[in-house]
Enzyme design. Structure first.
Site, short mmCIF file in Angstrom:
data_model
loop_
_atom_site.label_atom_id
_atom_site.label_comp_id
_atom_site.label_asym_id
_atom_site.label_seq_id
_atom_site.Cartn_x
_atom_site.Cartn_y
_atom_site.Cartn_z
N HIS A 60 -18.25 -10.43 -21.81
CA HIS A 60 -19.49 -9.68 -21.66
C HIS A 60 -20.64 -10.53 -22.20
CE1 HIS A 60 -18.37 -8.80 -25.79
NE2 HIS A 60 -19.51 -8.16 -26.01
N HIS A 62 -23.08 -9.93 -24.76
CA HIS A 62 -23.68 -9.84 -26.09
C HIS A 62 -23.83 -11.24 -26.69
CE1 HIS A 62 -22.78 -5.32 -26.94
NE2 HIS A 62 -24.05 -5.51 -26.64
N ASP A 64 -23.22 -12.65 -29.50
CA ASP A 64 -22.14 -13.28 -30.25
C ASP A 64 -20.98 -13.73 -29.36
OD1 ASP A 64 -21.89 -10.44 -30.00
OD2 ASP A 64 -20.26 -10.43 -31.44
N HIS A 65 -21.15 -13.56 -28.04
CA HIS A 65 -20.15 -14.04 -27.08
C HIS A 65 -20.72 -15.09 -26.13
CE1 HIS A 65 -16.99 -10.96 -27.98
NE2 HIS A 65 -18.04 -10.42 -28.55
N HIS A 136 -17.11 -0.39 -24.14
CA HIS A 136 -18.03 -1.06 -25.04
C HIS A 136 -19.45 -0.66 -24.67
CE1 HIS A 136 -18.95 -3.88 -28.14
NE2 HIS A 136 -19.53 -4.76 -27.35
#
Length: 244
Positions: A60, A62, A64-65, A136
């Site tokens: 996904h 976000h 932090d990814h 999520h």
């Protein structure tokens, strides 16, 4: 198949856990799943290096990814690598286009191929992959590789995702907080254990760990193990696991 945990942390830094990233390798096949902050450095520390990563698979979008996507692109360009494939859920092309609109000098530096996937079966970097939609705050996909390794992405724990991973030798699952933290979009250990009860999963690695989990790993492991009979471990940055 070999799994290397590059980043097992979250959006809140701990100093010893970088953000999300997992390397999946077998023979001459390599795919990087997620590319959070610090993953580019972990690639170098792992001995694999960013030159070996020509395919990134995103769960996904976000931060932090995906935070090291542009640094990875620039590093590959500077190293003389000519192409990169980025695969992910719907909206991935918009994400990449947006990054390139901000960093215009990176336009056309690489043969950049962007592909969007949905739940179901597809092939990436030579791996047969099945995707499953998680629960999520953004659209997010879990991935199962060659029926042996499953990565949950970010998700609450629920029966559908547990069934998706059932039968795998290794499951790496989001377990962001201890039981006493009231949270949505991520599971607590007891919720995860309850969801996985009765599944045949060889080994469970807990990942996407927030600072709240520090010093509480044994407590969390016991909480999962109250319901789930499999081997429960915590993933660590730069840890390598062989999947038979």
């Amino acid at each position: 198949m070999q799994i290397t945990f590059l980043g097992t942390g979250s959006a809140m830094p701990t100093g010893d856990r970088y953000q999300a990233g997992i390397l999946v390798q077998e023979d001459d096949r390599t795919v990087l799943v997620d590319c959070g902050s610090g993953v580019l450095h972990r690639l170098q520390q792992s001995g694999v290096g960013y030159e070996a990563v020509s395919t990134v698979l995103l769960t996904h979008h976000h931060l932090d990814h995906v935070a090291d996507l542009m640094p990875l692109m620039k590093a590959r360009w500077l190293a003389g690598e000519e192409h990169l494939e980025i695969v992910g859920p719907q909206g991935t092309k918009g994400l990449v286009d947006g990054l390139l609109s901000v960093h215009e000098y990176m336009q056309d530096r690489l043969d950049l191929r962007v592909r969007e996937v949905v739940a179901g079966e597809f092939s990436v970097a030579g791996f047969d992959v099945e995707a499953y939609e998680t629960r999520h705050s953004l659209p997010c996909l879990a991935y199962r590789f060659d029926d042996r390794f499953t990565f949950s992405g970010d998700s609450e724990a629920f029966a559908g995702l547990a069934n998706f991973a059932d039968g795998c030798a290794i499951l790496a699952h989001d377990c962001s907080f201890p039981d006493d933290v009231d949270v949505s979009n991520h599971p607590t250990p007891s919720e995860l254990g309850e969801a996985l009860a009765g599944t045949e999963i060889g080994r469970l690695y807990l990942t996407h760990l927030y600072p709240h989990t520090q010093g509480r790993q044994e407590e969390m492991r016991r909480s999962v193990a109250e319901h789930f009979d499999g081997d429960v471990r915590f993933a660590e940055d730069l840890q390598r696991v062989s999947v038979t």
